[in-house]
Design a protein around this motif. Structure first.
Motif, PDB file in Angstrom:
ATOM      1  N   ASN A  17      -5.715  58.362  10.225  1.00  0.00           N
ATOM      2  CA  ASN A  17      -6.653  57.674   9.340  1.00  0.00           C
ATOM      3  C   ASN A  17      -6.864  58.489   8.070  1.00  0.00           C
ATOM      4  OD1 ASN A  17      -7.317  55.234  10.623  1.00  0.00           O
ATOM      5  ND2 ASN A  17      -8.763  56.260  11.997  1.00  0.00           N
ATOM      6  N   PHE A  18      -6.718  57.844   6.924  1.00  0.00           N
ATOM      7  CA  PHE A  18      -7.015  58.516   5.667  1.00  0.00           C
ATOM      8  C   PHE A  18      -8.485  58.936   5.631  1.00  0.00           C
ATOM      9  CE2 PHE A  18      -3.359  55.898   4.041  1.00  0.00           C
ATOM     10  CZ  PHE A  18      -2.521  56.978   3.754  1.00  0.00           C
ATOM     11  N   ARG A  19      -8.795  59.848   4.747  1.00  0.00           N
ATOM     12  CA  ARG A  19     -10.156  60.367   4.571  1.00  0.00           C
ATOM     13  C   ARG A  19     -11.190  59.234   4.485  1.00  0.00           C
ATOM     14  NH1 ARG A  19      -9.515  63.928  -0.565  1.00  0.00           N
ATOM     15  NH2 ARG A  19      -7.794  64.668   0.731  1.00  0.00           N
ATOM     16  N   GLY A  20     -12.284  59.413   5.225  1.00  0.00           N
ATOM     17  CA  GLY A  20     -13.374  58.438   5.206  1.00  0.00           C
ATOM     18  C   GLY A  20     -13.199  57.270   6.148  1.00  0.00           C
ATOM     19  N   ILE A  21     -12.102  57.230   6.918  1.00  0.00           N
ATOM     20  CA  ILE A  21     -11.844  56.112   7.827  1.00  0.00           C
ATOM     21  C   ILE A  21     -11.874  56.615   9.267  1.00  0.00           C
ATOM     22  CG2 ILE A  21     -10.176  54.350   8.517  1.00  0.00           C
ATOM     23  CD1 ILE A  21     -11.517  53.890   5.782  1.00  0.00           C
ATOM     24  N   ASN A  80      -4.450  49.996   2.607  1.00  0.00           N
ATOM     25  CA  ASN A  80      -5.597  50.389   1.791  1.00  0.00           C
ATOM     26  C   ASN A  80      -6.897  50.464   2.594  1.00  0.00           C
ATOM     27  OD1 ASN A  80      -7.563  50.692  -0.209  1.00  0.00           O
ATOM     28  ND2 ASN A  80      -6.424  49.468  -1.678  1.00  0.00           N
ATOM     29  N   PRO A  81      -7.485  51.652   2.697  1.00  0.00           N
ATOM     30  CA  PRO A  81      -8.722  51.789   3.470  1.00  0.00           C
ATOM     31  C   PRO A  81      -9.907  51.053   2.863  1.00  0.00           C
ATOM     32  CG  PRO A  81      -8.163  53.854   2.370  1.00  0.00           C
ATOM     33  CD  PRO A  81      -6.995  52.941   2.186  1.00  0.00           C
ATOM     34  N   THR A  82      -9.874  50.763   1.580  1.00  0.00           N
ATOM     35  CA  THR A  82     -10.987  50.024   0.968  1.00  0.00           C
ATOM     36  C   THR A  82     -10.926  48.539   1.322  1.00  0.00           C
ATOM     37  OG1 THR A  82      -9.843  49.498  -1.112  1.00  0.00           O
ATOM     38  CG2 THR A  82     -10.963  51.628  -0.978  1.00  0.00           C
ATOM     39  N   GLN A  83      -9.822  48.124   1.932  1.00  0.00           N
ATOM     40  CA  GLN A  83      -9.667  46.721   2.331  1.00  0.00           C
ATOM     41  C   GLN A  83      -9.469  46.596   3.836  1.00  0.00           C
ATOM     42  OE1 GLN A  83      -6.395  45.844  -0.389  1.00  0.00           O
ATOM     43  NE2 GLN A  83      -7.812  44.759  -1.744  1.00  0.00           N
ATOM     44  N   GLY A  84      -9.996  47.561   4.573  1.00  0.00           N
ATOM     45  CA  GLY A  84      -9.970  47.485   6.030  1.00  0.00           C
ATOM     46  C   GLY A  84      -8.772  48.129   6.696  1.00  0.00           C
ATOM     47  N   GLY A  85      -7.912  48.807   5.942  1.00  0.00           N
ATOM     48  CA  GLY A  85      -6.728  49.424   6.523  1.00  0.00           C
ATOM     49  C   GLY A  85      -7.066  50.635   7.379  1.00  0.00           C
ATOM     50  N   THR A  86      -6.458  50.703   8.559  1.00  0.00           N
ATOM     51  CA  THR A  86      -6.623  51.848   9.453  1.00  0.00           C
ATOM     52  C   THR A  86      -5.296  52.142  10.145  1.00  0.00           C
ATOM     53  OG1 THR A  86      -7.111  50.737  11.560  1.00  0.00           O
ATOM     54  CG2 THR A  86      -8.938  50.961   9.989  1.00  0.00           C
ATOM     55  N   MET A  87      -5.254  53.237  10.887  1.00  0.00           N
ATOM     56  CA  MET A  87      -4.034  53.592  11.609  1.00  0.00           C
ATOM     57  C   MET A  87      -3.754  52.629  12.756  1.00  0.00           C
ATOM     58  SD  MET A  87      -5.112  56.971  13.807  1.00  0.00           S
ATOM     59  CE  MET A  87      -6.402  56.933  15.065  1.00  0.00           C
ATOM     60  N   ASP A  88      -4.727  51.765  13.096  1.00  0.00           N
ATOM     61  CA  ASP A  88      -4.529  50.791  14.169  1.00  0.00           C
ATOM     62  C   ASP A  88      -4.070  49.430  13.640  1.00  0.00           C
ATOM     63  OD1 ASP A  88      -5.223  52.564  16.220  1.00  0.00           O
ATOM     64  OD2 ASP A  88      -7.365  52.213  15.860  1.00  0.00           O
ATOM     65  N   ASN A  89      -3.801  49.337  12.341  1.00  0.00           N
ATOM     66  CA  ASN A  89      -3.236  48.116  11.764  1.00  0.00           C
ATOM     67  C   ASN A  89      -1.985  47.707  12.544  1.00  0.00           C
ATOM     68  OD1 ASN A  89      -0.877  47.274   9.750  1.00  0.00           O
ATOM     69  ND2 ASN A  89      -2.766  46.321   9.039  1.00  0.00           N
ATOM     70  N   LYS A  90      -1.793  46.412  12.739  1.00  0.00           N
ATOM     71  CA  LYS A  90      -0.699  45.934  13.599  1.00  0.00           C
ATOM     72  C   LYS A  90       0.684  46.246  13.021  1.00  0.00           C
ATOM     73  CE  LYS A  90      -3.324  42.341  15.977  1.00  0.00           C
ATOM     74  NZ  LYS A  90      -3.389  43.148  17.212  1.00  0.00           N
ATOM     75  N   VAL A  91       0.826  46.223  11.702  1.00  0.00           N
ATOM     76  CA  VAL A  91       2.116  46.575  11.107  1.00  0.00           C
ATOM     77  C   VAL A  91       2.390  48.065  11.317  1.00  0.00           C
ATOM     78  CG1 VAL A  91       3.442  46.723   8.965  1.00  0.00           C
ATOM     79  CG2 VAL A  91       2.047  44.694   9.433  1.00  0.00           C
ATOM     80  N   VAL A  92       1.362  48.891  11.162  1.00  0.00           N
ATOM     81  CA  VAL A  92       1.496  50.331  11.384  1.00  0.00           C
ATOM     82  C   VAL A  92       1.887  50.604  12.833  1.00  0.00           C
ATOM     83  CG1 VAL A  92       0.239  52.521  11.426  1.00  0.00           C
ATOM     84  CG2 VAL A  92      -0.059  50.951   9.503  1.00  0.00           C
TER      85      VAL A  92
END
Length: 208
Positions: free
Chosen positions: A72-76, A42-54
């Protein structure tokens, strides 16, 4: 993910989309399987394509012989646009798939948490004639978003003590589908300290 990760900006439905591509390296001697699209939390909770699980999903899929594409989703990050509560984010995923998938190339859809919700919805909205080889859902946010039913061969992995998305919610979603869920004992939502185990589960499951 490493020095060989390629970064690109592509056109998307809400503006440019920032993408990262990882490809099996020179030492890989197996068959290239195709493309893997990976959606972040979730991008509203700090999620990005560099998340460790991703990134762990990307590493596992590259090891298996896929070209892994995160974005990265829109706006991130450098992706343009604004949060669209999951609707536009599915459009983003489909746009990235269309931009990077080569003609008739096999592809896998994968996602973590909110990204797993997006993955499930994107799989149902693929253009006519396109079917994902397989889906991977890690910590799917079934209690927070309308996660769609998925094919029987989907790999679902969830932590036993997930305090963001309760395991019971995932089982309630999976039960009507008779869908198995791989439960990792003692692990929370972000798989802290257990990312190597998560990677190994994916790789082993692919080789069954």
């Amino acid at each position: 993910m490493n020095s060989l990760t390629e970064k690109r900006l592509i056109a998307g439905p809400a503006g440019l989309i920032e993408c990262a591509i990882d490809t099996p390296g020179a030492g890989f001697d197996g068959r290239l399987r195709g493309m893997a699209l990976i959606c972040h939390p979730n991008p509203t909770q700090g999620g990005t394509m560099d998340n460790k699980v991703v990134q762990t999903l990307a590493r596992a899929l590259v090891q298996l012989g896929y070209r892994a594409v995160r974005f990265n989703f829109r706006g991130i990050g450098k992706s343009e646009g604004t949060w669209d509560a999951g609707q536009g984010e599915v459009d983003d995923a489909l746009a990235v798939l269309a931009a990077f998938r080569e003609s008739d190339e096999a592809f896998v859809l994968a996602g973590f948490s909110f990204g797993a919700f997006v993955t499930s919805q994107a799989a149902q909205r693929l253009p006519d004639g396109q079917v994902a080889e397989r889906l991977i859902l890690v910590g799917p946010a079934t209690s927070r978003f309308d996660t769609a039913p998925v094919p029987a061969e989907t790999l679902v992995i969830h932590g036993e003590v997930d305090d963001v998305v309760p395991l019971a919610s995932v089982l309630d979603w999976a039960r009507p589908q008779s869908l198995p869920v791989v439960v990792v004992p003692g692990v929370g939502h972000f798989f802290h300290g257990q990312l190597p185990l998560l990677k190994n589960i994916i790789v082993r499951n692919w080789q069954i």
